[in-house]
Design an enzyme around this catalytic site. Structure first.
Site, short mmCIF file in Angstrom:
data_model
loop_
_atom_site.label_atom_id
_atom_site.label_comp_id
_atom_site.label_asym_id
_atom_site.label_seq_id
_atom_site.Cartn_x
_atom_site.Cartn_y
_atom_site.Cartn_z
N ARG A 123 -16.28 3.77 32.62
CA ARG A 123 -16.66 5.12 32.21
C ARG A 123 -17.46 5.11 30.91
O ARG A 123 -17.55 6.12 30.23
CB ARG A 123 -15.42 5.99 32.02
CG ARG A 123 -14.64 6.27 33.28
CD ARG A 123 -13.40 7.12 32.96
NE ARG A 123 -13.74 8.42 32.44
CZ ARG A 123 -13.76 9.53 33.18
NH1 ARG A 123 -13.48 9.48 34.47
NH2 ARG A 123 -14.06 10.70 32.63
N GLU A 134 -14.04 16.18 38.40
CA GLU A 134 -14.02 16.48 36.96
C GLU A 134 -15.16 17.42 36.54
O GLU A 134 -16.20 17.49 37.20
CB GLU A 134 -14.16 15.18 36.16
CG GLU A 134 -13.03 14.20 36.39
CD GLU A 134 -13.22 12.91 35.61
OE1 GLU A 134 -13.31 12.98 34.36
OE2 GLU A 134 -13.29 11.84 36.24
#
Length: 326
Positions: free
Chosen positions: A185, A281
């Site tokens: 990420r 998300e």
């Protein structure tokens, strides 16, 4: 010139061996003028004239012969010229027809291309309109967005907001992220992350398996209107997930699957795709302002009490179902 002399002799019955007559015949200029013409033209014309004018003397016959051959040659030449002109006209007409056909085909292709382009733009506009309407419908279904965090971070969040990974690393905080996942990420470290559905694989790992002291913050969906916001249709760290800008992304997420109660199959196996989708998300650049936090959910009364002490301005309640306690 022997061909004309021999032909004359055969037509008139003259003795071809008479050298004096042959010389006289061959020095006549008209005989020389016959020479350039084709043999068949000279012979056919002589035979035709002799049939029409038998017994004509050589002098008169040469005049008739030359005039007839010349006229015939001129007619042949004129006919050839007319044929060439007609052939050229036909070639030009054929070329013009081919050019017109080529231009017609090009025009037809351009028209087809233009129609295809118009239809493509029209379909794109229709798809954009469908996406806008779907995004509005999805937005209407979103009550809150959610952030999973440690109870220890509440005081910082009250003053600074929900920080992205890079900003949080600058202060003392309790990091609840999975270090292994964070390696995937790195491009998201400048975004603060929110879930559509906090009752997901991350929460069960932290609460049930790692026994971390957590709260879930309810966040206003108004953050979707902030500049630079991204929406992911699944766990943003997954290579299978796609991201879109802000409200545009709402048209591409499946809330029914995101709000599912479980990510396991009927026989209890983990359904990896369902697990990914449930962790869809909303990614907000840098930080989420404290004013966007609307309340706190806690797994127990003790945690709720600590949350109220750290953030008395935010309403809170115990939610055992959210934390897999029911």
């Amino acid at each position: 010139m022997n061909r004309e002399w021999n032909l004359w002799c055969s037509l008139s019955g003259t003795d071809a061996s008479n050298a004096q007559l042959k010389m006289a015949f061959n020095i006549d200029r008209r005989v020389a003028l016959l020479g350039p013409h084709a043999n068949d033209l000279v012979e056919e014309t002589a035979e035709m004239l002799w049939r029409d004018h038998p017994g004509t003397g050589s002098t008169d016959f040469l005049d008739l012969w030359l005039n007839a051959v010349t006229a015939t040659a001129q007619r042949v030449q004129a006919a050839a010229q007319r044929a060439e002109v007609e052939s050229k006209r036909l070639r030009q007409a054929a070329a013009a027809a081919l050019e017109n056909d080529r231009r017609a085909k090009e025009a037809a292709l351009r028209q087809l291309h233009e129609e295809a382009e118009r239809e493509r733009y029209a379909e794109q506009a229709r798809q954009e309109d469908r996406d806008r309407r779907r995004a509005v419908e999805v937005r209407a279904r979103i009550g809150y967005l959610y952030n999973i965090t440690s109870i220890k971070n509440l005081k910082s969040i009250v003053s600074r907001g929900i920080l992205c990974h890079d900003e949080a690393a600058k202060i003392d905080h309790d990091d609840v992220s999975d270090l292994g996942v964070q390696e995937h990420r790195e491009d998201l470290h400048r975004f603060a992350s929110l879930y559509f559905n906090p009752r997901n694989a991350m929460l069960i790992r932290l609460h049930k398996w790692e026994h971390r002291e957590l709260v879930v913050l309810r966040v206003s969906p108004a953050v979707l209107d902030l500049p630079g916001v991204l929406v992911s249709d699944g766990n943003a760290a997954s290579s299978r997930s796609q991201r879109w800008s802000g409200l545009e992304g709402l048209a591409h997420i499946d809330l029914d699957r995101i709000y599912a109660r479980s990510w396991t199959t009927p026989n209890g196996d983990v359904h990896e795709e369902a697990k990914r989708i449930m962790q869809a998300e909303v990614l907000v650049p840098r930080s989420i302002p404290p004013r966007c936090v609307m309340g706190v959910r806690a797994p127990s009364r003790r945690i709720l009490h600590e949350a109220r002490q750290a953030a008395p301005q935010w309403p809170g309640e115990v939610d055992g179902t959210l934390f897999f306690e029911d």
